[in-house]
Design an enzyme around this catalytic site. Structure first.
Site, mmCIF file in Angstrom:
data_model
loop_
_atom_site.group_PDB
_atom_site.id
_atom_site.type_symbol
_atom_site.label_atom_id
_atom_site.label_comp_id
_atom_site.label_asym_id
_atom_site.label_seq_id
_atom_site.Cartn_x
_atom_site.Cartn_y
_atom_site.Cartn_z
ATOM 1 C CD GLU A 258 47.963 27.771 35.769
ATOM 2 O OE1 GLU A 258 48.304 28.880 35.308
ATOM 3 O OE2 GLU A 258 47.191 26.989 35.160
ATOM 4 C CB THR A 302 44.376 27.798 31.931
ATOM 5 O OG1 THR A 302 45.329 28.249 32.874
ATOM 6 C CG2 THR A 302 44.066 26.341 32.190
ATOM 7 C CG HIS A 479 49.975 30.117 30.736
ATOM 8 N ND1 HIS A 479 50.382 30.745 31.898
ATOM 9 C CD2 HIS A 479 48.721 29.646 30.984
ATOM 10 C CE1 HIS A 479 49.400 30.683 32.788
ATOM 11 N NE2 HIS A 479 48.385 30.015 32.265
HETATM 12 C C1 GP9 Z 1 41.555 28.593 36.656
HETATM 13 C C2 GP9 Z 1 42.866 28.083 36.351
HETATM 14 C C3 GP9 Z 1 43.839 29.163 35.959
HETATM 15 O O1 GP9 Z 1 40.599 27.639 36.975
HETATM 16 O O2 GP9 Z 1 42.828 27.058 35.483
HETATM 17 O O3 GP9 Z 1 43.554 29.740 34.775
HETATM 18 P P1 GP9 Z 1 44.531 30.847 34.137
HETATM 19 O O4 GP9 Z 1 44.386 32.070 34.933
HETATM 20 O O5 GP9 Z 1 45.940 30.323 34.230
HETATM 21 O O6 GP9 Z 1 44.082 30.983 32.727
HETATM 22 MN MN MN Z 2 47.137 28.718 33.456
#
Ligand code: GP9
Ligand code: MN
Length: 719
Positions: A258, A302, A479
């Site tokens: 993430e 994401t 990202h």
């Molecule tokens: C939410 C996580 C984050 O479940 O995958 O999403 P994002 O805010 O990075 O799009």
């Molecule tokens: Mn994300």
């Protein structure tokens, strides 16, 4: 009391009474029926005011009517209609833990069939309260206890109430954006719209989106598909024999890092190596590590990255494809291709609610067999942060589900701890953060280090359990974590590791420009193939759109029949023009940012002439065409007109993400000696004990508090 009745017997009094009663029953639904995950006084305040703007607006429409015999029936009709919408959502939510979209309403009969037993079975005693006020008022009116006020109101009253509701809505939106930026543009979860803006606004918003989508889709023609087919086949890059099928039959484990940016690899902060384990993977001879790999996400963040990796198509120009189109989009995605071509089972492990980014619907349309979302784990107390279960616990608590997956499997782990604003509990890390003056930039390094530790623990388990040798592990950053507006603060840390940031020149914080922002859009992409000796750092330019054809070729599946817009990174025909969602692009030599061209060797602006101008124009056309072709396919859902040879269309009705473990165990039992799960291979003994973690929460018992609201739309039994 007399004064109260006198008031009620005026139109304004009657109006305020109905508005007040409707507000009360909306709050009843919020507290008794919906789980909106409201935390903190500020969110409670927004929840309390969010029904007001639309209620004033809708009920206020009757105030424009002069005749009493129209005013009263009209305002009661509006009340009845709005109460019906509220109540239908209450019933629907009890079954699906979700809110009714326009599409759902249009297909309610199907939904009613889908409800376990009829809607009636879903009613509860307090439901009477949703209708009681209307019944009592009607009775009092019939008994002439409430009299109709024949005096018409001046037109300006109606106008004033409408303006007041517009003002209220403006404030509501402002308060919502303060707490959850980009709430409307990045609609990551329907319940957030309801939590911040109410049921009425959600329904109108969804209606507008649905209208927009259906307009686009109904105008779609087969000839548009022809154009896209022609582009995709012309853009196809033949696989590189050296790598084709190298990982055939191996489990594929995808680890979504993430908000993890490439600059973190090998970076040192306050004398500490930020991500020692990922660095070791990056430099391993068994890893194909890409040093010029870029994120290409848009507002879907994401979910855009997931879409690119799963389908080989881009996210949408605005908003999130998953949230806007995902519920009834035709996908020809990795889980289905791998299953149909090589018998892969498939699962997603993610510690957030299933409805976030509309994943529970999208994954069914993609053909994912299992989705182990937050309801499958203990996320109580300090075990989760705002976006879900902490990474160390996600990996550890997933083993009971992973070990029972039939092999080969395609398993995706979506981590969340390294998510803006990068909060982490003290107990989880003693990483010394820098002092850039920007808290989220400072904390980014700590959560990145925590993520690194969690991946290390997972790899240790893979090796101990033997899964490692029979798997290929793909790691990628989805990202940027640090937004462009904060990059200058980030650049203050570059002096701590000058050689690592030499390409950003001297005093980067002072001389920061768009070129620097673009270079920081690199994210890691590592394909770790245990036992491989020919790994190393790959310098070719590419992005998230190129992952699926690269991966399919690596497991020996030719990507040619599929509508994918990227090219195999290992192919000699790979296209190194990397398009960003906003039509900027980067190539090995130049970056085009907002129409300004930068020489990548110097970071300096160049004014292209002659051959260079031609080249830049050609590259811009390539980037724009790639994006528009993908948009045409996605926005018009053209895949409904196209079926790759031998591909069987995915039927989402075949998928349900409740009781996942029971389903895995049933398959294991049915297969008996033929079961290929780790658990069966370990003579029906669990491997969970092999998992070692230093996560302090792992020993904490379950508590009542929860930082995230757990719901599983498919569940009738809690997971
Ligand atoms: C939410 C996580 C984050 O479940 O995958 O999403 P994002 O805010 O990075 O799009
Ligand atoms: Mn994300």
């Amino acid at each position: 009391m007399k004064r109260f009745i006198a008031r009620i017997n005026t139109r304004m009094g009657f109006f305020f009474l109905l508005v007040f009663l409707f507000w009360l029953k909306t709050l009843l639904a919020y507290f008794a029926d919906f789980s909106l995950g409201v935390t903190g006084i500020y969110q409670w305040f927004i929840l309390l005011i969010n029904p007001l703007a639309t209620t004033f607006l809708l009920f206020g429409l009757a105030l424009y009517v002069k005749k009493a015999k129209i005013f009263y029936p009209l305002i009661l009709l509006i009340d009845f209609g709005n109460t019906l919408l509220l109540y239908l959502n209450v019933i629907y939510y009890r079954e699906f833990t979700d809110f009714m979209t326009i599409n759902t309403m249009l297909g309610y009969s199907k939904v009613n069939q889908g409800l376990s037993g009829s809607s009636l079975a879903l009613t509860e005693p307090h439901d009477l309260l949703f209708w009681l006020d209307i019944v009592i008022i009607l009775v009092l009116m019939l008994m002439r206890k409430i009299k109709m006020d024949q005096n018409p109101l001046p037109k300006r009253i109606g106008f004033q109430v409408t303006s007041l509701s517009a003002l209220l809505f403006g404030f509501n939106l402002l308060f919502a954006e303060i707490d959850r930026p980009q709430l409307i543009t990045r609609t990551f979860d329907r319940s957030y719209i309801v939590k911040y803006l109410g049921i009425d606004t959600f329904t109108v918003y969804d209606g507008a989106k649905t209208e927009q989508t259906s307009k686009m889709r109904s105008s779609a023609t087969k000839s548009e598909l022809k154009n896209v087919e022609k582009y995709v086949h012309g853009h196809y890059a033949k696989p590189n024999k050296k790598y084709y099928g190298e990982a055939k039959g191996k489990n594929i484990i995808i680890i979504h890092l993430e908000s993890f940016q490439q600059f973190l690899i090998d970076d040192k902060i306050e004398g500490q190596t930020v991500t020692p384990f990922l660095n070791s993977l990056y430099h391993s001879k068994s890893t194909y590590s890409f040093s010029n790999f870029f994120n290409q996400v848009g507002q879907g963040k994401t979910s855009d990255a997931e879409n690119m990796l799963e389908t080989g198509t881009f996210g949408l120009p605005q908003g999130s494809l998953f949230a806007q189109l995902g519920s009834d989009q035709t996908f020809q995605a990795a889980p289905a291709i791998l299953k149909q071509k090589q018998g892969y089972s498939s699962a997603v492990f993610h510690g957030n609610v299933a409805s976030f980014w509309n994943r529970n619907n999208v994954y069914k349309n993609m053909g994912y067999q299992y989705f182990f979302s937050a309801s499958y784990y203990d996320t109580s107390g300090d075990k989760a942060t705002g976006y879900g279960l902490k990474d160390k616990l996600l990996f550890k608590d997933s083993i009971k589900y992973l070990q029972t997956l039939q092999q080969p499997f395609y398993a995706k782990y979506i981590t969340v701890s390294n998510h803006f604003p990068f909060d982490l509990d003290k107990e989880d890390s003693n990483f010394k953060v820098p002092n850039t003056g920007n808290t989220s930039v400072n904390n980014y390094f700590r959560t990145a280090n925590y993520l690194d530790q969690s991946v290390k623990e997972f790899f240790a388990f893979l090796k101990k359990s033997g899964l490692y040798d029979n798997s290929v592990i793909v790691l990628y950053g989805d990202h940027y974590g640090i937004s462009d507006s904060a990059n200058k603060d980030l650049a203050k840390t570059f002096s701590q590791d000058p050689s690592h940031f030499s390409s950003y020149g001297n005093d980067p914080a002072d001389n920061w420009d768009d070129w620097d922002d673009t270079q920081l859009q690199r994210v890691p992409f590592m394909i770790h193939v245990p036992g491989a000796k020919n790994g190393g750092i790959q310098k070719q330019y590419g992005g998230e759109i190129d992952v699926l054809p690269t991966l399919l070729h690596l497991v020996g599946i030719n990507s040619k029949p599929y509508m994918q817009f990227g090219t195999d990174l290992f192919s000699s025909q790979h296209d190194q023009v990397v398009a960003f969602r906003n039509q900027d692009f980067i190539t090995p030599n130049y970056s085009s940012v907002g129409g300004t061209i930068y020489n990548n060797a110097t970071g300096q602006i160049v004014t292209p002439t002659g051959a260079l101008k031609k080249q830049i124009t050609k590259d811009q056309k390539a980037a724009t065409t790639q994006l528009t072709m993908s948009d045409s396919l996605n926005e018009k859902n053209l895949l409904r007109f196209y079926t790759p040879k031998g591909f069987k269309k995915v039927n989402s009705a075949n998928y349900n993400y409740s009781d996942g473990l029971q389903k895995e165990l049933a398959i294991q039992k049915k297969l008996g000696l033929k079961s290929t799960s780790m658990y069966s291979k370990n003579r029906d003994h669990s491997l969970e004990d092999l998992y070692k973690t230093d996560a302090p929460e792992a020993t904490h018992s379950k508590s009542k508090s929860n930082r995230i609201e757990i719901t599983n739309p498919d569940s009738t039994s809690g997971n």
